[in-house]
Design a protein around this motif. Sequence first.
Motif, short mmCIF file in Angstrom:
data_model
loop_
_atom_site.label_atom_id
_atom_site.label_comp_id
_atom_site.label_asym_id
_atom_site.label_seq_id
_atom_site.Cartn_x
_atom_site.Cartn_y
_atom_site.Cartn_z
N LEU A 539 1.02 -0.95 -0.46
CA LEU A 539 -0.14 0.06 0.55
C LEU A 539 1.03 1.81 -0.22
O LEU A 539 0.76 2.11 -0.96
N LEU A 540 2.01 0.96 0.49
CA LEU A 540 2.74 2.93 1.03
C LEU A 540 3.46 2.47 -0.53
O LEU A 540 3.32 3.50 -0.78
N ILE A 541 3.97 1.53 -0.95
CA ILE A 541 4.55 1.69 -2.05
C ILE A 541 3.18 2.18 -3.63
O ILE A 541 3.53 2.99 -4.95
N SER A 542 2.09 1.97 -3.35
CA SER A 542 0.94 2.28 -4.24
C SER A 542 0.55 3.68 -3.87
O SER A 542 0.17 4.24 -5.16
N ALA A 543 0.89 4.00 -2.38
CA ALA A 543 0.86 5.17 -2.30
C ALA A 543 1.73 6.63 -2.62
O ALA A 543 1.69 7.37 -4.18
N LEU A 544 2.75 5.92 -3.43
CA LEU A 544 4.02 6.95 -3.75
C LEU A 544 4.14 6.79 -4.88
O LEU A 544 4.91 7.41 -5.12
N THR A 545 3.35 5.43 -5.78
CA THR A 545 3.61 5.76 -7.29
C THR A 545 2.36 6.34 -7.68
O THR A 545 2.93 6.93 -8.56
N THR A 546 1.16 6.58 -6.93
CA THR A 546 0.53 7.48 -7.05
C THR A 546 0.65 9.72 -7.14
O THR A 546 0.86 10.21 -7.53
N LEU A 547 1.97 8.96 -6.13
CA LEU A 547 2.25 10.90 -6.11
C LEU A 547 3.55 10.88 -6.43
O LEU A 547 3.73 12.20 -6.98
N LEU A 548 3.56 9.99 -7.45
CA LEU A 548 4.92 10.27 -8.31
C LEU A 548 4.07 10.18 -10.19
O LEU A 548 4.80 11.14 -11.07
N VAL A 604 6.40 -0.72 -12.78
CA VAL A 604 4.97 -0.13 -12.72
C VAL A 604 4.62 1.38 -12.00
O VAL A 604 4.24 2.17 -12.85
N ILE A 605 5.87 2.02 -11.45
CA ILE A 605 5.96 3.24 -11.61
C ILE A 605 6.31 4.13 -12.80
O ILE A 605 5.70 5.39 -12.82
N VAL A 606 6.84 3.66 -13.34
CA VAL A 606 7.46 4.65 -15.07
C VAL A 606 6.10 4.25 -15.65
O VAL A 606 5.45 5.03 -16.28
N TYR A 607 5.66 2.91 -15.30
CA TYR A 607 4.25 2.50 -16.09
C TYR A 607 3.43 3.26 -16.15
O TYR A 607 2.76 3.86 -16.89
N PHE A 608 3.01 3.93 -14.82
CA PHE A 608 1.98 4.24 -14.39
C PHE A 608 2.63 6.20 -14.84
O PHE A 608 1.34 6.50 -15.10
N CYS A 609 3.83 6.47 -14.61
CA CYS A 609 4.08 7.61 -15.02
C CYS A 609 3.53 7.85 -16.70
O CYS A 609 3.70 9.69 -17.25
N CYS A 610 4.12 7.24 -17.75
CA CYS A 610 3.87 7.26 -18.91
C CYS A 610 2.70 7.37 -19.46
O CYS A 610 2.07 7.99 -19.76
N PHE A 611 2.04 6.24 -18.65
CA PHE A 611 0.39 5.84 -19.14
C PHE A 611 -0.32 7.29 -18.36
O PHE A 611 -1.23 8.11 -19.38
N VAL A 612 -0.55 8.10 -17.94
CA VAL A 612 -1.02 9.37 -16.88
C VAL A 612 -0.03 10.29 -18.29
O VAL A 612 -1.19 11.41 -17.44
N MET A 613 0.36 10.00 -18.76
CA MET A 613 1.29 11.91 -20.02
C MET A 613 0.33 11.16 -21.25
O MET A 613 0.21 12.49 -21.53
N GLY A 614 -0.38 10.23 -21.61
CA GLY A 614 -0.28 9.63 -23.04
C GLY A 614 -1.56 9.10 -23.28
O GLY A 614 -3.20 9.30 -23.01
N PHE A 615 -1.69 7.77 -22.86
CA PHE A 615 -2.58 6.41 -22.71
C PHE A 615 -3.67 7.09 -21.84
O PHE A 615 -4.57 5.88 -22.28
N GLY A 616 -2.96 8.05 -20.40
CA GLY A 616 -4.75 7.77 -19.40
C GLY A 616 -5.45 8.51 -20.32
O GLY A 616 -6.87 8.71 -20.74
N PRO A 617 -5.09 9.94 -20.26
CA PRO A 617 -5.90 10.97 -20.59
C PRO A 617 -6.23 10.96 -22.33
O PRO A 617 -7.57 11.79 -22.64
N ILE A 618 -5.46 10.88 -22.65
CA ILE A 618 -5.92 11.85 -24.48
C ILE A 618 -7.01 10.40 -24.65
O ILE A 618 -8.18 11.66 -25.55
N PRO A 619 -7.41 9.83 -25.03
CA PRO A 619 -8.11 8.65 -25.76
C PRO A 619 -10.00 9.66 -25.49
O PRO A 619 -10.37 9.89 -25.60
N ASN A 620 -9.82 9.74 -24.29
CA ASN A 620 -11.12 10.26 -23.52
C ASN A 620 -11.55 12.13 -24.28
O ASN A 620 -12.34 12.49 -24.36
N ILE A 621 -9.93 12.44 -23.70
CA ILE A 621 -9.45 14.22 -24.19
C ILE A 621 -10.66 14.45 -26.33
O ILE A 621 -11.04 15.08 -26.22
#
Length: 713
Positions: A539-548, A604-621
């Motif tokens: 859970l702590l690692i997950s929190a740090l991941t979302t913070l990054l 996992v951290i890098v995956y999430f960080c890159c996902f939220v920069m592109g493939f996360g928001p852009i399809p909905n946009i």
Amino acid sequence: MRGAVFVAIAAAIGNFLQGWDNATIAGSVLYIKKEFHLESQPTIEGLIVATSLIGATVITTFSGPVSDWLGRRPMLIISSVLYFLSGLVMLWAPNVYMLLLARLLDGFGIGLAVTLVPVYISETAPPEIRGLLNTLPQFTGSAGMFLSYCMVFGMSLKEAPSWRLMLGVLSIPSIIYFVLAAFYLPESPRWLVSKGKMKEAKKVLQKIRGREDVSGEMALLLEGLDVGGETSIEEYVISADNELAGNQDHAEVKDRIKLYGAEEGQSWVAKPVAGQSTLGMVSRHGSMANRSMLMDPMVTLFGSVHEKLPEMGMGSMRSMLFSNFGSMFNVPENQAKTEQWDEESLQREDDHASDGSGNESDDNLRSPLLHQESNVEKENAGEQLGSVGIGGGWQLAYRKDENNSGGLKRIFLHQEGGGAAASRRGSVLSISGADGPADGELVHAAALVSHSVLRADDITSHHSIGLATEKQPQAQGPSWRDLFEPGVKHALVVGVGLQILQQFSGINGVLYYTPQILEQAGVGVLMSNLGLGSESSSLLISALTTLLMLPSIGVAMRLMDIAGRRWLLLSTLPVLLLTLILLVFGNVVNLGSMAHAIISTVSVIVYFCCFVMGFGPIPNILCSEIFPTRVRGLCIAICALTFWIGDIIVTYSLPVMLNSIGLAGVFSIYAVVCTIAWFFVYFKVPETKGMPLEVITEFFAVGAKQTAESARN
């Protein structure tokens, strides 16, 4: 402008609640499994998580059409109420069945928010910062995940963590969302125009734009109700209207067209030209730089507008387009300078349009047909920014339809050749020859020309077209037949394709089960020195991941309207692929527990960080931008339905897949999907940054016809 930002932030709280819920269920499911003895029942475990997705899918089926009928704002209010009720039921939930009911209500709230918040923001945001504002839901969603993980981590340190309290806290922020949606959010001005409520739409625009004169945008919104018809791409050299032009004899002005602006007192004189517009050249001959048979003509058509802009920052790009293009268009008639057409200069430009071998000269295509601004215009440029055009360097104009005595043609004008070329030289390029600069200020513009919903008497009997819009009738409702129009069909291919690929890249499956994935990867080893158990460590690692993830989204917000949506997708997808390959490698090769934990955590951290920069928001946009107003809700529902069905499949199947083929097999499948996604984006997804929604949908109509012609040839 501040009003639009506030509206976007308030609306994005709906996604904050979604992110909060995602993280809470990801953490609390560890304790739900223990209480209800689900360790040997992965199907029930998956159902607890997926029930909210089922609810989201069901509500999405109706949300788009109902929002077209009822409005965007009421649906957001209903979403906040559903969030609140689901939080209370989860706080009580005495058994699995009541928990499933609460998760279903929660899914209803999530479905409405995720589907309609991007639409609402797109319909209220200025084109220049629409990408930034529409990335806010991704930011608030990640912020909600971070705060929720922090809360769950804190509760996990107790002797008897309460999963009911973890889930029930959702009802508190949902109250804030309800208050903002019910008492502060206005209705979408585009929806109001579609219902014939012109005066209400005008008041909303004045409020969120922070200015009195919004007649140009009102006219644009009205024209947006009827796009996708017969549209042609023309090219003009435009001069301010003046008395001298009006006094010239007929022989000298017969090839001139008078254009009318939407604001009071605007009129210009345009000379049709050919062979110099990048947009016109692409529309006639296709891309000159990319001859791939797989490249969709739509991509090159949109690219002809954007290809010169990425070299500039947002500020310089805005100042170039607005100061040069806007200064001429906003000269009042009584202050307009007396200007003459320089026929010799125009002829010289036409002569230099080719390099002698019949090919267009690249330098000429990248050079604006503009004269140096006067000092007065430079001093006033800042004052004119609030009322220039319809956004993104585009201007709406009208001309009388020569084939219809009572009709008008609407014209979306875009200045050609500005941007990087002018920026590098430090000044606005001018039409000049050996004899020196020509007299008068001229602008070379490409134009999308189609039939207007207004009539000729609207520009003769009123002081401004904006006043005429107040008397327009209500538009007809959406029809399923509209989905088969070429432009709409083409947009659906892009929207649905992105949603499918986004889900099967595995993000929501990884997101919901991040604590378990990290626990299985041995992340407890990393935290053993801190005295934390494996559950608290994950859970702590997950929190740090979302913070990054938050600064990563901040970078995406900055780049969304500068580099663009397409560039971000093409840049971040290869990084996603690399992280997935590393996850596979770390789970296939025995590197020891410590190395395995480090590789898995970093990936996992890098995956999430890159996902939220592109493939996360852009399809909905993109899905909120590419559909016409009259069918936007219906088309969004189709795309969102695809999103949720994919989400259900991925989320429900992940526990079973983890037990059968393991992490390596799961991530191998996701890696293949990311590879397919990159090629889909490269060949099929156009760039929409900075373009008014109505212009985007007009481009899709034009591009779809080009695609059909290319297929026939």
